[in-house]
Write an enzyme that holds these catalytic residues in place. Structure first.
Site, PDB file in Angstrom:
ATOM      1  N   LYS A   1       3.564  47.081  88.384  1.00 62.90           N
ATOM      2  CA  LYS A   1       4.102  48.117  89.276  1.00 62.90           C
ATOM      3  C   LYS A   1       3.308  49.396  89.070  1.00 62.90           C
ATOM      4  O   LYS A   1       2.846  49.673  87.954  1.00 62.90           O
ATOM      5  CB  LYS A   1       5.577  48.389  88.937  1.00 62.90           C
ATOM      6  CG  LYS A   1       6.343  49.026  90.058  1.00 62.90           C
ATOM      7  CD  LYS A   1       6.595  48.024  91.161  1.00 62.90           C
ATOM      8  CE  LYS A   1       7.650  48.403  92.135  1.00 62.90           C
ATOM      9  NZ  LYS A   1       8.110  47.247  92.920  1.00 62.90           N
TER      10      LYS A   1
ATOM     11  N   ASN B   1      14.050  49.321 105.628  1.00 60.16           N
ATOM     12  CA  ASN B   1      13.409  48.032 105.894  1.00 60.16           C
ATOM     13  C   ASN B   1      14.325  46.877 105.477  1.00 60.16           C
ATOM     14  O   ASN B   1      14.637  45.987 106.274  1.00 60.16           O
ATOM     15  CB  ASN B   1      12.065  47.960 105.145  1.00 60.16           C
ATOM     16  CG  ASN B   1      11.432  46.593 105.248  1.00 60.16           C
ATOM     17  OD1 ASN B   1      11.958  45.619 104.724  1.00 60.16           O
ATOM     18  ND2 ASN B   1      10.319  46.488 105.939  1.00 60.16           N
TER      19      ASN B   1
ATOM     20  N   SER C   1       4.316  38.165 100.090  1.00 63.12           N
ATOM     21  CA  SER C   1       3.052  38.724  99.590  1.00 63.12           C
ATOM     22  C   SER C   1       2.150  37.606  99.057  1.00 63.12           C
ATOM     23  O   SER C   1       0.929  37.660  99.189  1.00 63.12           O
ATOM     24  CB  SER C   1       3.306  39.707  98.454  1.00 63.12           C
ATOM     25  OG  SER C   1       3.859  40.876  98.968  1.00 63.12           O
TER      26      SER C   1
HETATM   27  P1  NAD Z   1      13.470  52.141 102.740  1.00 66.28           P
HETATM   28  O1  NAD Z   1      12.931  53.431 102.276  1.00 66.28           O
HETATM   29  O2  NAD Z   1      12.934  51.503 103.970  1.00 66.28           O
HETATM   30  O3  NAD Z   1      15.072  52.283 102.988  1.00 66.28           O
HETATM   31  C1  NAD Z   1      15.940  52.799 102.031  1.00 66.28           C
HETATM   32  C2  NAD Z   1      17.296  53.046 102.677  1.00 66.28           C
HETATM   33  O4  NAD Z   1      18.212  53.494 101.687  1.00 66.28           O
HETATM   34  C3  NAD Z   1      17.287  54.120 103.760  1.00 66.28           C
HETATM   35  O5  NAD Z   1      18.191  53.747 104.788  1.00 66.28           O
HETATM   36  C4  NAD Z   1      17.828  55.356 103.034  1.00 66.28           C
HETATM   37  O6  NAD Z   1      18.454  56.275 103.905  1.00 66.28           O
HETATM   38  C5  NAD Z   1      18.820  54.711 102.092  1.00 66.28           C
HETATM   39  N1  NAD Z   1      19.098  55.517 100.907  1.00 66.28           N
HETATM   40  C6  NAD Z   1      18.225  56.236 100.155  1.00 66.28           C
HETATM   41  N2  NAD Z   1      18.874  56.842  99.153  1.00 66.28           N
HETATM   42  C7  NAD Z   1      20.179  56.479  99.254  1.00 66.28           C
HETATM   43  C8  NAD Z   1      21.336  56.763  98.513  1.00 66.28           C
HETATM   44  N3  NAD Z   1      21.294  57.544  97.450  1.00 66.28           N
HETATM   45  N4  NAD Z   1      22.495  56.188  98.908  1.00 66.28           N
HETATM   46  C9  NAD Z   1      22.543  55.384  99.989  1.00 66.28           C
HETATM   47  N5  NAD Z   1      21.481  55.090 100.733  1.00 66.28           N
HETATM   48  C10 NAD Z   1      20.324  55.626 100.368  1.00 66.28           C
HETATM   49  O7  NAD Z   1      13.376  51.161 101.486  1.00 66.28           O
HETATM   50  P2  NAD Z   1      13.416  49.573 101.490  1.00 66.28           P
HETATM   51  O8  NAD Z   1      12.039  49.056 101.565  1.00 66.28           O
HETATM   52  O9  NAD Z   1      14.449  49.118 102.459  1.00 66.28           O
HETATM   53  O10 NAD Z   1      13.912  49.283  99.987  1.00 66.28           O
HETATM   54  C11 NAD Z   1      15.293  49.345  99.628  1.00 66.28           C
HETATM   55  C12 NAD Z   1      15.461  48.735  98.241  1.00 66.28           C
HETATM   56  O11 NAD Z   1      14.978  47.389  98.254  1.00 66.28           O
HETATM   57  C13 NAD Z   1      14.695  49.430  97.118  1.00 66.28           C
HETATM   58  O12 NAD Z   1      15.445  49.302  95.933  1.00 66.28           O
HETATM   59  C14 NAD Z   1      13.430  48.610  96.995  1.00 66.28           C
HETATM   60  O13 NAD Z   1      12.834  48.708  95.715  1.00 66.28           O
HETATM   61  C15 NAD Z   1      14.008  47.218  97.233  1.00 66.28           C
HETATM   62  N6  NAD Z   1      13.019  46.219  97.658  1.00 66.28           N
HETATM   63  C16 NAD Z   1      12.291  46.384  98.803  1.00 66.28           C
HETATM   64  C17 NAD Z   1      11.402  45.393  99.205  1.00 66.28           C
HETATM   65  C18 NAD Z   1      10.641  45.505 100.492  1.00 66.28           C
HETATM   66  O14 NAD Z   1       9.977  44.514 100.871  1.00 66.28           O
HETATM   67  N7  NAD Z   1      10.710  46.607 101.215  1.00 66.28           N
HETATM   68  C19 NAD Z   1      11.234  44.238  98.426  1.00 66.28           C
HETATM   69  C20 NAD Z   1      11.998  44.094  97.261  1.00 66.28           C
HETATM   70  C21 NAD Z   1      12.886  45.089  96.891  1.00 66.28           C
END
Ligand code: NAD
Length: 419
Positions: free
Chosen positions: A105, A220, A357
């Site tokens: 990471k 996402n 990925s």
């Molecule tokens: P993103 O930035 O697209 O979306 C995050 C969402 O969470 C947004 O709607 C935001 O408004 C909301 N948010 C942020 N802070 C918040 C809070 N304190 N309380 C409530 N909502 C809150 O991010 P993402 O890619 O959707 O990732 C979300 C989670 O999933 C993260 O923990 C990330 O590490 C994990 N993740 C993502 C992926 C991926 O492919 N994108 C893969 C594995 C894990």
């Protein structure tokens, strides 16, 4: 605070399993922290002509199963501890779903919203120059994470290829489609979560129409998970984003909520039931209220450490699907377990992202284009199989599902180390 907690939580989780597996101290020593941590300066010429120094990290936890794999985040709160913790989680995740990768990471301490596009590009290219000797298609393959995206990956892979002196599309994943990105990568994590939802339905005989869901986070992961869950007929009654959430007893249509948010810029007021959005359908709720709602399935899909010892006694869901990384603290998990709440851990629930990925890495190496259908079919296969293996282990050993997942993942890494 957030980051330090995550590292401690990750180590606690590992040590619990290390005790069960009766691991030797030298194995524990090797796995309790990354094999390598790269910290470096990124000097960037800003648009005003001045040089500003940014700080970058790359943690490489373990590569016994294959090259390190994991995202790069751009965020003001990035820290050494945060990347270390997340690299450890990546090792377990890749092992659990049987990918030939280890865990890595990276991150840069930066608020990307304050940068111009040119400055963002210079930081991205500077990051690659800083880690160049330690990454590569067979060494460590970075990907997007918080605040990084396909465009940034395109800059990064271009910088890497220039330094290497050859076209190297397999050095990064999460790239745009035009430069060997993967069709379906965008929705892969949410789709993977929906595969897990389908498995819960199978195991617990759930009737989707009568099964209610509350989803925290509508980015996402949250929005794609919601779309697929809705397509499968599940009833989503609450959704949220950082500034708050919405609730509609009759069930929300996430496609419509997405359209409505596109227009309004936020989901507040987007009470979209069926094909109609109307404020009469629902009401506004806080993120805290969403977590404690009386639903069948709770899906934290936003940030880490949102379910703590404080609110765990108040959680009313029967099942939790951890779509975010580390949303439940170790202390909270104990409380949930005692209360009979089953949680599907992040290393399984959100592994669709890293699995996709892997497909992108393969197609980049082989210069072959996968169709979206193939990506989604392979994801169903990989995640479905991993779920079944964990389920069987939990039944056989009479242990909790989450514990079985870690046991399986860590056991696989340790076996490879010993072999
Ligand atoms: P993103 O930035 O697209 O979306 C995050 C969402 O969470 C947004 O709607 C935001 O408004 C909301 N948010 C942020 N802070 C918040 C809070 N304190 N309380 C409530 N909502 C809150 O991010 P993402 O890619 O959707 O990732 C979300 C989670 O999933 C993260 O923990 C990330 O590490 C994990 N993740 C993502 C992926 C991926 O492919 N994108 C893969 C594995 C894990």
């Amino acid at each position: 605070m957030r980051q330090e907690n995550l590292f401690t939580e990750t180590q606690k989780q590992f040590k619990e399993i290390a005790d069960i597996l009766n691991l030797e101290p030298e194995i524990i020593r090797q796995l309790e922290e990354p094999q390598r941590l790269i910290k470096f300066q990124i000097p960037v010429k800003m648009d005003n002509g001045k040089i500003k120094i940014f700080y970058g990290f790359r943690a490489q936890h373990n590569n016994v199963l294959g090259p390190y794999k994991g995202g790069i985040r751009f965020h003001p709160k990035v820290s050494e501890d945060e990347v270390k913790a997340l690299s450890i989680m990546m090792t377990w995740k890749c092992a659990l779903v049987n990918l030939p990768f280890g865990g890595g990471k990276g991150g840069v301490i930066v608020e990307p919203k304050e940068l111009s596009e040119k400055e963002l590009e210079r930081i991205s290219r500077g990051y690659v120059r800083g880690v160049f000797p330690w990454i590569g298609p067979e060494v460590d393959i970075p990907a997007p994470d918080i605040n990084t995206n396909p465009k940034i990956m395109a800059w990064m892979v271009d910088e890497y290829s220039k330094l290497k002196g050859e076209d190297s599309p397999a050095a990064f994943t999460g790239k745009p489609l035009e430069v060997w990105g993967l069709e379906g990568r965008e929705e892969a994590t949410g789709y993977g979560g929906a595969v897990i939802l389908e498995k819960l339905k199978e195991k617990f005989n759930l009737n989707p129409k009568e099964t209610t869901l509350a989803i925290q986070g509508f980015g996402n992961v949250g929005s794609n998970f919601a779309r697929f869950a809705f397509q499968k007929g599940f009833k989503i009654i609450a959704l949220s984003e950082d500034v708050g959430g919405i609730y509609a007893e009759a069930g929300l249509n996430p496609e419509k909520v997405l359209e409505c948010r596109e227009e309004k810029g936020e989901i507040a007021g987007c009470y979209c039931v069926g094909s109609v959005c109307d404020t009469n359908f629902g009401k506004q709720i806080s993120n805290e209220q969403l977590l404690e709602m009386d639903v069948d399935i709770l899906v934290p899909a936003a940030v880490e450490n949102v379910i703590t010892e404080e609110n765990a006694p108040k959680i009313r869901a029967k099942y939790i699907i951890e779509m975010a990384n580390g949303p439940i603290t170790a202390g909270a998990e104990k409380i949930l377990e005692k209360r009979g709440i089953l949680s599907v851990p992040d290393i399984l629930a959100n592994a669709g992202g890293v699995a996709a990925s892997y497909f992108e890495w393969l197609q980049s190496k082989q210069k072959e284009k996968w169709q979206k259908e193939r990506t989604l079919n392979e994801l169903s296969e990989i995640l479905g199989k991993a779920f079944d293996e964990v389920w069987e282990l939990s039944q056989k050993e009479e242990i909790k599902f989450k514990q079985a997942a870690y046991l399986s993942a860590i056991g696989r890494v340790v076996k490879a180390m010993k072999d």
